[in-house]
Design an enzyme around this catalytic site. Structure first.
Site, short mmCIF file in Angstrom:
data_model
loop_
_atom_site.label_atom_id
_atom_site.label_comp_id
_atom_site.label_asym_id
_atom_site.label_seq_id
_atom_site.Cartn_x
_atom_site.Cartn_y
_atom_site.Cartn_z
N TYR A 53 65.62 -58.41 -22.54
CA TYR A 53 65.52 -58.74 -23.96
C TYR A 53 66.83 -59.33 -24.64
O TYR A 53 67.73 -58.84 -24.47
CB TYR A 53 65.12 -57.30 -24.89
N HIS A 83 67.23 -66.56 -39.31
CA HIS A 83 67.40 -65.17 -39.88
C HIS A 83 68.42 -65.47 -41.17
O HIS A 83 68.70 -64.34 -41.83
CB HIS A 83 68.07 -64.43 -39.11
N ASN A 195 73.02 -58.56 -34.71
CA ASN A 195 72.69 -57.34 -34.54
C ASN A 195 74.09 -56.41 -35.04
O ASN A 195 74.93 -56.77 -34.28
CB ASN A 195 72.18 -56.86 -33.22
N TYR A 280 84.53 -26.23 -69.34
CA TYR A 280 84.35 -26.53 -67.88
C TYR A 280 85.07 -27.81 -67.40
O TYR A 280 85.76 -27.99 -66.37
CB TYR A 280 83.14 -26.70 -67.19
N ARG A 283 88.69 -27.10 -67.41
CA ARG A 283 89.23 -25.81 -66.38
C ARG A 283 88.65 -26.07 -65.00
O ARG A 283 89.35 -25.67 -64.10
CB ARG A 283 88.48 -24.55 -66.96
N PHE A 329 72.25 -50.36 -33.81
CA PHE A 329 72.26 -51.18 -34.94
C PHE A 329 71.49 -50.37 -36.18
O PHE A 329 71.81 -50.80 -37.13
CB PHE A 329 71.19 -52.44 -34.85
N GLU A 415 59.92 -52.33 -36.32
CA GLU A 415 61.33 -51.78 -36.86
C GLU A 415 60.76 -50.94 -38.28
O GLU A 415 60.71 -51.24 -39.26
CB GLU A 415 62.07 -52.91 -37.48
#
Length: 513
Positions: A53, A83, A195, A280, A283, A329, A415
């Site tokens: 791969y 990409h 990646n 508060y 404090r 990844f 994915e």
């Protein structure tokens, strides 16, 4: 100055210095051999018949498509170009450089299979000031920060855009001007570059450092607010906080007590004060902001691990002689860390905004004039500055909603669970900017309130802080055009000058180990 980094052992202190000072970076030469061994293993796989791969197959849902040996280089180039789908404003230069440094650290572990030339071009780009233009939107945080890292890789092969010598231009021109030759990607190299979690991690680290600056500043601004309303330091006694035991809470109480030590304002109302307790927001500052600091420490540990991690896929296991697919990844740890930082920022701002509201309200501020103006009615004073802090506090509350609980399937359902770490990390910049303003306005109100207590004087540290503020933001006497004052006060918070005007311990500045 060139910083030599040891892959797997870089510290957040080193990375912060590189980010803040635009340092050049080189990897420890002792790691070159491991990089080269992994590269040889990938080259062998690329020349073989077995499908591996990312080496000689397609990507994602196309992993079953075998690629001929003569097309392996084209495969990697096509991967980068296809990409480059980022959109939106470009990431700032400092964060982009940090992203490149993190990618170098990952490649330097010798489990990615890239050639030394790929490592060297990243080092050269950092040294000679070639900064890729990285559109900030487009990553879902798995399978890595694909689009942002693709834009970085595009510059390395002479495509896309980069900034050189302050000018945005085609990457090929930027590399040429810098005397750098674009690389030709070998087997797996494009995949190794895109990646990974380096975009999300870089943005989260910058968000973390901004959050620490704001958290430390809030200890100072709370001390100003407490003295302005003539609040009590009794709740800061060490025994209260050590009995609970949370380190952030203990550190905040000690730091604020030291900042207020010696204040005539504080000493003036130890006896005869009819108030039993402060609200508060005064404090419980140690409990709230201290808890936020503990959260920042936890996030910092996660991000330091991730900064040193190998997060591409597949991984080259040299000792085993294997190239194996995994899921490093997936940026879930980064997303969780960014969500934690966001919650901390929101809460630091929420309690600070209540202190601003307290100081401008004459029914709660212990005799300070309405909206901290000497002539109320004719003048509105800090009325709308408080409204602005309320708007920004509310915006940060919305932004603090978790991102990691969101997911959407991508890549034809290959994915099918993603981290959303990229926008979890990116929103931290906006949240920090909002908090800069909230704390800047709190400093303005606290200083104004303390000045109304004259002839009583505040402590020496708080005087120094007020002097720093007043160099850029004058006392508000009559109404004036306010926006520049808010901007100047926020800048003092953002660049650390306000917090730097006093001596704050490492435990509240984030510099503690």
């Amino acid at each position: 100055m060139t910083v030599t980094l040891t892959p797997g052992a870089a510290t957040l202190g080193q990375l912060k210095d590189i980010w803040a000072n635009a340092r050049a970076v080189t990897l420890d030469p002792a790691f070159h051999s491991g990089i080269e061994q992994a590269h040889r293993l990938v080259a062998k796989a690329a020349a073989g018949d077995a499908a591996v791969y990312g080496v000689n197959t397609g990507f994602g849902k196309l992993a079953s498509v075998k690629i001929a040996p003569e097309d392996v280089a084209t495969l990697q180039r096509n991967l980068i170009l296809s990409h480059c789908c980022g959109v939106g404003e470009a990431l700032d230069a400092a964060t982009t450089r940090l992203m490149m440094v993190l990618k170098l650290l990952s490649l330097g572990r010798g489990a990615s299979g890239v050639a030394m030339t790929t490592v060297e071009i990243l080092q050269d780009m950092l040294a000679r000031g070639v900064t890729p233009v990285i559109p900030a939107q487009g990553s879902v945080g798995a399978s890595g920060d694909l689009a942002p890292l693709a834009h970085m890789a595009a510059t390395m092969i002479g495509e896309g855009e980069a900034v050189f010598d302050g000018e945005r231009m085609p990457s090929g021109a930027a590399l040429s001007k810098a005397g750098i030759t674009p690389i030709v990607l070998g087997p797996k190299e494009g995949l190794a570059l895109i990646n990974g979690t380096q975009f999300s991690t870089a943005c989260a680290l910058v968000g973390l450092w901004g959050a620490w600056r704001n958290a430390a500043t809030s200890v100072l601004t709370c001390a100003l607010s407490t003295d302005a309303i003539m609040g009590s330091t009794a709740p800061l006694q060490d025994a209260i906080h050590t009995l609970r035991g949370h380190p952030g809470q203990i550190a905040v109480a000690r730091a604020q007590r030291a900042l207020m030590a010696g204040s005539q304002v504080r000493e003036s109302h130890r006896e005869g004060d009819t108030r039993v307790q402060d609200p508060y927001c005064i404090r419980c500052q140690p409990q709230v902001t201290g808890a936020a600091m503990d959260l920042l420490h936890f996030a910092a540990r996660t991000l330091e691990v991730e900064a040193n991690a190998v997060t591409d896929n597949p991984l080259v296991l040299v000792e085993e002689g294997l190239i194996v697919s995994g899921g490093n990844f997936h940026a879930e740890p980064v997303g969780f860390a960014a969500d934690q930082i966001a919650v901390a920022l929101s809460e630091i701002g929420a309690i600070a905004q209540r202190r601003v509201a307290l100081m401008v309200d004459p029914t709660l501020s212990h005799d300070l004039p309405p909206f901290l103006t000497p002539d109320p009615g004719l003048n509105s004073g800090l009325m709308i500055a408080e409204v602005t802090t309320a708007a920004l506090m509310s915006e940060n509350k919305h932004l603090a909603n978790p991102c990691t609980t969101d997911s959407t399937p991508t890549s034809a359902n290959q994915e099918d669970h993603v981290s959303m770490a990229a926008h979890a990390a990116r929103r931290l910049a906006r949240m920090n900017q909002n908090l800069n303003v909230i704390l800047g306005v709190e400093a303005m109100c606290g200083a104004q309130g303390i000045e109304f207590r004259k002839p009583l004087e505040t402590s020496a540290p708080l005087k120094a802080a007020i002097d720093t503020l007043r160099a850029d933001v004058p006392t508000l006497e009559q109404d004036r055009y306010m926006a520049p004052s808010l901007e100047a006060a926020a800048a003092l918070v953002a660049d650390g000058r306000l917090a730097g005007s006093v001596d704050l311990p490492d435990a509240v500045t984030g510099d503690a180990p």
